[in-house]
Design an enzyme around this catalytic site. Sequence first.
Site, short mmCIF file in Angstrom:
data_model
loop_
_atom_site.label_atom_id
_atom_site.label_comp_id
_atom_site.label_asym_id
_atom_site.label_seq_id
_atom_site.Cartn_x
_atom_site.Cartn_y
_atom_site.Cartn_z
N ASP A 1 -3.53 12.48 10.95
CA ASP A 1 -2.90 11.64 11.98
C ASP A 1 -2.37 10.35 11.36
OD1 ASP A 1 -3.74 13.56 13.73
OD2 ASP A 1 -5.19 12.30 14.80
N ASP B 1 -12.58 12.92 3.73
CA ASP B 1 -12.10 13.37 5.03
C ASP B 1 -11.39 12.23 5.78
OD1 ASP B 1 -11.58 14.60 7.41
OD2 ASP B 1 -13.62 15.28 7.78
N LYS C 1 -6.31 25.16 16.00
CA LYS C 1 -6.07 23.71 15.95
C LYS C 1 -4.97 23.49 14.90
CE LYS C 1 -8.39 19.42 14.58
NZ LYS C 1 -9.66 18.81 14.16
N SER D 1 -8.10 11.79 8.47
CA SER D 1 -7.21 12.59 9.32
C SER D 1 -5.75 12.46 8.91
CB SER D 1 -7.38 12.15 10.77
OG SER D 1 -6.47 12.86 11.58
N GLU E 1 -0.45 15.77 23.89
CA GLU E 1 -0.93 16.74 22.90
C GLU E 1 -1.75 17.84 23.56
OE1 GLU E 1 -4.42 16.33 20.71
OE2 GLU E 1 -4.78 14.26 21.26
N LYS F 1 -12.57 7.23 17.78
CA LYS F 1 -13.93 7.55 18.16
C LYS F 1 -14.94 6.87 17.25
CE LYS F 1 -11.99 11.06 17.59
NZ LYS F 1 -11.49 12.30 17.05
N VAL G 1 -2.67 15.16 17.11
CA VAL G 1 -1.80 13.97 17.15
C VAL G 1 -0.71 14.09 16.07
CG1 VAL G 1 -1.70 11.48 16.72
CG2 VAL G 1 -3.49 12.42 18.18
N1 PSU Z 1 -10.23 12.83 19.80
C1 PSU Z 1 -10.67 13.35 20.95
N2 PSU Z 1 -10.32 14.60 21.29
C2 PSU Z 1 -9.55 15.35 20.47
C3 PSU Z 1 -9.08 14.78 19.25
C4 PSU Z 1 -9.45 13.52 18.95
O1 PSU Z 1 -11.37 12.72 21.69
O2 PSU Z 1 -9.27 16.49 20.82
C5 PSU Z 1 -8.18 15.59 18.37
C6 PSU Z 1 -6.76 14.98 18.35
O3 PSU Z 1 -5.84 16.03 18.53
C7 PSU Z 1 -6.65 14.41 16.95
C8 PSU Z 1 -7.53 15.36 16.18
O4 PSU Z 1 -5.33 14.40 16.46
O5 PSU Z 1 -8.62 15.59 17.02
C9 PSU Z 1 -7.95 14.81 14.83
O6 PSU Z 1 -8.61 15.83 14.14
P1 PSU Z 1 -9.13 15.56 12.65
O7 PSU Z 1 -10.21 14.56 12.78
O8 PSU Z 1 -9.59 16.90 12.18
O9 PSU Z 1 -7.95 15.07 11.89
MN MN Z 2 -10.41 15.93 8.64
#
Ligand code: PSU
Ligand code: MN
Length: 307
Positions: free
Chosen positions: A145, A141, A89, A143, A28, A162, A109
């Site tokens: 993903d 919220d 993004k 994701s 990615e 995380k 992702v």
């Molecule tokens: N975790 C990391 N670095 C990142 C991401 C996650 O340590 O860059 C990125 C990945 O691309 C993941 C995205 O798909 O954050 C998820 O974002 P959100 O929480 O906004 O869905």
């Molecule tokens: Mn989000």
Amino acid sequence: MNLPVSLFRIHPEVRRALREDRPVLALESTIIAHGMPYPQNLEFARRAEETAKQADVVPATIALVDGFIHIGFEDDILTRIAKGNGIEKVTARDLGTVLARNSSGATTVSATLHLAHLVGIKVFATGGIGGVHRDAVTTFDVSQDLHILAQTPAIVVTAGAKAILDIPKTLELLETLSVAVIGFGTNEFPAFYSRRSGCALQSRADSAEEVVRIFTAQQQLNLRSALLVANPVPTADEIPQPEIQQHLLKALRLMEEKNISGKSVTPFLLKQLVHLTRGRALKTNLSLALNNVRLGAEIARALRDTG
Ligand code: PSU
Ligand code: MN
């Protein structure tokens, strides 16, 4: 499959490997543009590709460039993504709008997984997946993903989720969405910076071949969801939970003060953690991401060997 060919710019190496059924590993680009600072991110992106190549696997970093979907690209584009100017993004739902206005973006992702699947790449290595945020009960919220993992049959290698997320809720939702989660050499879901989260997993695999056997069974049963392989960060580079926890609470407080929400949440928290740990979080991020590339490459090769 009938691809909208005009939208794709598939690197000749990737195209050839896919045609000849040689192993390819998707990578990615949000982790590069929005997950790490420049220039360490560029160095990481190059090393990730190099690591795959050394394992005899063709790397396919995915990003949107000036209205085209690039699957694998040259160093000039990698540099552009890493510098990040005008690089949005891009999640799966953003693909249409960003492409239609000929813009550029780094894929998360969800977007990367969808695009990799479209072109026939079956293995994807990332750092951490997105999940259910801690305040999801009030903010909703969660994701994208998770949604795309639920509907895309591919193997995704991650170092877990995380600690900025609610890991038990993320695991519950993955179950609801019918996404199989297996620990690689562990019985516990790893927490990205830390090897352990305290959350037990029902299944594990101890070799790439075992991962492939599970995936092949899922494929034969026509299950449409991904297989999530949770690969803990190498011990030498981990930041144990109690230690990262205090930095995290600080980062979350700052986020609230600054009224950060939506897409900016994850990049903001990652950046704060790098700052609060004086760079240690970045070192850990680099280590776990490369570790996932190594395992992803091994799995891609094992998949080819059984295919
Ligand atoms: N975790 C990391 N670095 C990142 C991401 C996650 O340590 O860059 C990125 C990945 O691309 C993941 C995205 O798909 O954050 C998820 O974002 P959100 O929480 O906004 O869905
Ligand atoms: Mn989000």
